[in-house]
Design a protein around this motif. Sequence first.
Motif, PDB file in Angstrom:
ATOM      1  N   SER A  93     -55.259-136.479  24.812  1.00  0.00           N
ATOM      2  CA  SER A  93     -55.929-134.959  25.423  1.00  0.00           C
ATOM      3  C   SER A  93     -54.405-135.036  24.962  1.00  0.00           C
ATOM      4  O   SER A  93     -53.652-135.579  24.883  1.00  0.00           O
ATOM      5  CB  SER A  93     -56.306-134.986  26.339  1.00  0.00           C
ATOM      6  OG  SER A  93     -57.383-134.864  26.919  1.00  0.00           O
ATOM      7  N   ASP A 137     -59.543-133.152  29.402  1.00  0.00           N
ATOM      8  CA  ASP A 137     -59.964-134.899  29.026  1.00  0.00           C
ATOM      9  C   ASP A 137     -61.170-135.077  28.768  1.00  0.00           C
ATOM     10  O   ASP A 137     -61.841-135.421  28.249  1.00  0.00           O
ATOM     11  CB  ASP A 137     -59.023-134.999  30.065  1.00  0.00           C
ATOM     12  CG  ASP A 137     -57.534-135.338  29.956  1.00  0.00           C
ATOM     13  OD1 ASP A 137     -57.459-135.352  28.985  1.00  0.00           O
ATOM     14  OD2 ASP A 137     -57.169-135.356  30.857  1.00  0.00           O
ATOM     15  N   CYS A 193     -54.331-141.437  27.006  1.00  0.00           N
ATOM     16  CA  CYS A 193     -55.433-141.752  25.416  1.00  0.00           C
ATOM     17  C   CYS A 193     -55.966-142.778  26.123  1.00  0.00           C
ATOM     18  O   CYS A 193     -55.265-144.127  26.993  1.00  0.00           O
ATOM     19  CB  CYS A 193     -54.315-142.312  24.630  1.00  0.00           C
ATOM     20  SG  CYS A 193     -55.179-141.465  22.128  1.00  0.00           S
ATOM     21  N   ASN A 220     -68.241-134.866  20.372  1.00  0.00           N
ATOM     22  CA  ASN A 220     -69.782-135.566  21.582  1.00  0.00           C
ATOM     23  C   ASN A 220     -70.517-136.664  20.605  1.00  0.00           C
ATOM     24  O   ASN A 220     -71.110-135.913  20.168  1.00  0.00           O
ATOM     25  CB  ASN A 220     -70.444-135.501  22.807  1.00  0.00           C
ATOM     26  CG  ASN A 220     -71.662-136.066  23.109  1.00  0.00           C
ATOM     27  OD1 ASN A 220     -71.778-136.848  23.358  1.00  0.00           O
ATOM     28  ND2 ASN A 220     -72.010-134.904  24.612  1.00  0.00           N
ATOM     29  N   TYR A 262     -64.912-146.236  29.232  1.00  0.00           N
ATOM     30  CA  TYR A 262     -64.279-146.425  28.676  1.00  0.00           C
ATOM     31  C   TYR A 262     -63.526-147.957  28.971  1.00  0.00           C
ATOM     32  O   TYR A 262     -64.793-148.030  29.582  1.00  0.00           O
ATOM     33  CB  TYR A 262     -62.881-145.695  30.033  1.00  0.00           C
ATOM     34  CG  TYR A 262     -63.473-144.216  29.653  1.00  0.00           C
ATOM     35  CD1 TYR A 262     -61.831-143.187  29.551  1.00  0.00           C
ATOM     36  CD2 TYR A 262     -64.443-143.150  30.255  1.00  0.00           C
ATOM     37  CE1 TYR A 262     -62.117-141.872  29.733  1.00  0.00           C
ATOM     38  CE2 TYR A 262     -64.563-142.031  30.115  1.00  0.00           C
ATOM     39  CZ  TYR A 262     -63.236-141.387  30.233  1.00  0.00           C
ATOM     40  OH  TYR A 262     -63.078-139.976  29.918  1.00  0.00           O
ATOM     41  N   LYS A 272     -65.418-132.881  25.923  1.00  0.00           N
ATOM     42  CA  LYS A 272     -65.913-133.727  24.864  1.00  0.00           C
ATOM     43  C   LYS A 272     -67.120-134.118  24.632  1.00  0.00           C
ATOM     44  O   LYS A 272     -68.210-134.829  24.286  1.00  0.00           O
ATOM     45  CB  LYS A 272     -64.815-134.615  24.130  1.00  0.00           C
ATOM     46  CG  LYS A 272     -64.583-136.401  24.449  1.00  0.00           C
ATOM     47  CD  LYS A 272     -64.467-137.202  23.988  1.00  0.00           C
ATOM     48  CE  LYS A 272     -65.150-137.824  23.007  1.00  0.00           C
ATOM     49  NZ  LYS A 272     -64.951-138.086  21.627  1.00  0.00           N
ATOM     50  N   GLN A 328     -60.977-140.632  23.382  1.00  0.00           N
ATOM     51  CA  GLN A 328     -60.191-139.606  24.018  1.00  0.00           C
ATOM     52  C   GLN A 328     -59.090-139.593  24.341  1.00  0.00           C
ATOM     53  O   GLN A 328     -57.921-139.950  25.155  1.00  0.00           O
ATOM     54  CB  GLN A 328     -61.035-139.454  25.620  1.00  0.00           C
ATOM     55  CG  GLN A 328     -60.666-138.993  25.907  1.00  0.00           C
ATOM     56  CD  GLN A 328     -61.112-137.241  25.407  1.00  0.00           C
ATOM     57  OE1 GLN A 328     -61.446-136.285  24.943  1.00  0.00           O
ATOM     58  NE2 GLN A 328     -60.082-135.820  25.963  1.00  0.00           N
TER      59      GLN A 328
END
Length: 528
Positions: free
Chosen positions: A426, A434, A276, A447, A492, A437, A424
């Motif tokens: 999964s 993963d 995550c 998205n 990220y 999206k 994100q």
Amino acid sequence: MRIRIFVALLCVLVAATAQAQDKPRYGGELIFLIPSEPPSYDGHREGTFGMVHPLAPSYNTLLRIDPTDRTGTRPVPDLAESWTVAPDGMTYTFKLRQGVRFHDGSVMTSRDVKASYDKIIFPPAGVTSMRKGSYQVVEVVETPDPHTVRFRLKWPEASFLLSLASPYNWIMKADILAKDIRWYETNVMGTGPFKFVEHVKGSHWVAKKNPDYWDKGKPYLDGYRGLFVSSSSAQVAAIRGERAHIQFRGFSPADRDALVQALGPKITVQESAWNCVQLVTMNHERKPFDDKRVRRALTLALDRHEASKTLSRIAVVKEVGGIQVPGTPWATPPAELEKLAGYGRDTAANRTEARRLLREAGVPDGFAFTFKNRGIPQPYEPIAIWLIDQWRQIGLNVKMETIEASAHVSYLRRGDFDVASDAQCSFVVEPDIDIQKFQSPGISDNNYCRCKDPVLDDLFLRQARAIDPEERKRHLRAFEKRLLDEEVHYFYTLQWHRIVPHNAKVRGWTITPSHFLNQQLDTVWLAE
């Protein structure tokens, strides 16, 4: 102080090992905390833990991830009793358990499985499916007889079995879907080990044991009660005061230490890597975020490596990572990752370049915008505070607006934001799941950057179809570079780290890298 905490932690971990030998006991009500309300009741539509945790025990899936597997990667039967795969890898045939009944007493057949997967893979106009992008490989779902389901694929895909073990892919009743495909958004009725009793918004969720459950001898619990509590301190107080047994998502390191110090052998601690990560999404339909120079500046401003050291002490975050969990087979090596925008270690140079890009794009010094953040304290709040501070250092003036967690996804879906938090998370470490999206809207319904990128779409399919691991890695690296560096559609922050301290009476639950797994609660029991 630290020695006492370490000794206490050692004691509870030893106790956790000993618990594995215990014989399950029947009875009791499990009380667990849920930091977020469900946006709807439809697992095909939503992807939040606030929906999975209270609702999953009322449903079954075709396959599931083995609830005893700490890696969270081993698919095992659930409603499917067995399966075969054709030699060419293009056809998967599943034999269903017989005698399985929905909570209304009707018999579950292959027709229900097909209707559920058709809704997930081929949703009609106006119906949202969070995971349809994971099933582009499926040509058709067939039902040769009432106890057989067959998936015909367009190409071989190694991750297909794992994708069928998704904890969201609840099998729903075909007759209900035929009458009203949106019925499950506001109603609960599956084949699972527990039957829904009531949901009082802002208060609790209650379910009771299904006495006619097909897996004889289960569940062990008489029922469960989920308490909706958003405050981290209130959650810790409830565990400490033994008013709740567990919060399945996770606590911060400081919360863990406080509970261990207060409860000693009454607490068990389970920890895991966490698949995550908190993302930042920028609305490409709003200026100046339609300019990739501006988006690149936002990621260049971040000193992820320093944040990994400092934020990991106070939040449920740890590693610096890209599109895959660090240290797992498909993850980009750190030296390669550092070549991407915002991952290099020369923070001063990165921020100089960020300011240059903003000037070049015509963004004035002191430019202001609002960052819409999901209203969950861990780790959204500390990450947001860090982001705003990092952006201030390149001359941006950012205000945080906290959106109640169940409403946050609605803002994202309708594009009512400039820049916002996203995540994100999964259920299994697998690229097809993963990164699905990030395919263009229309292929992926989650998205939220509102950006179409056919190059990314093509790279996704190339990596999904690649049989040779090295070829797949090349496509994944190209996907990652385009997503995070060349176009910066998203970026990220830091990989999460999962810590679940819980009452030692809770047995039969195993932590995994996903807070969506092991939530059917059929294996869970309470010791005296």
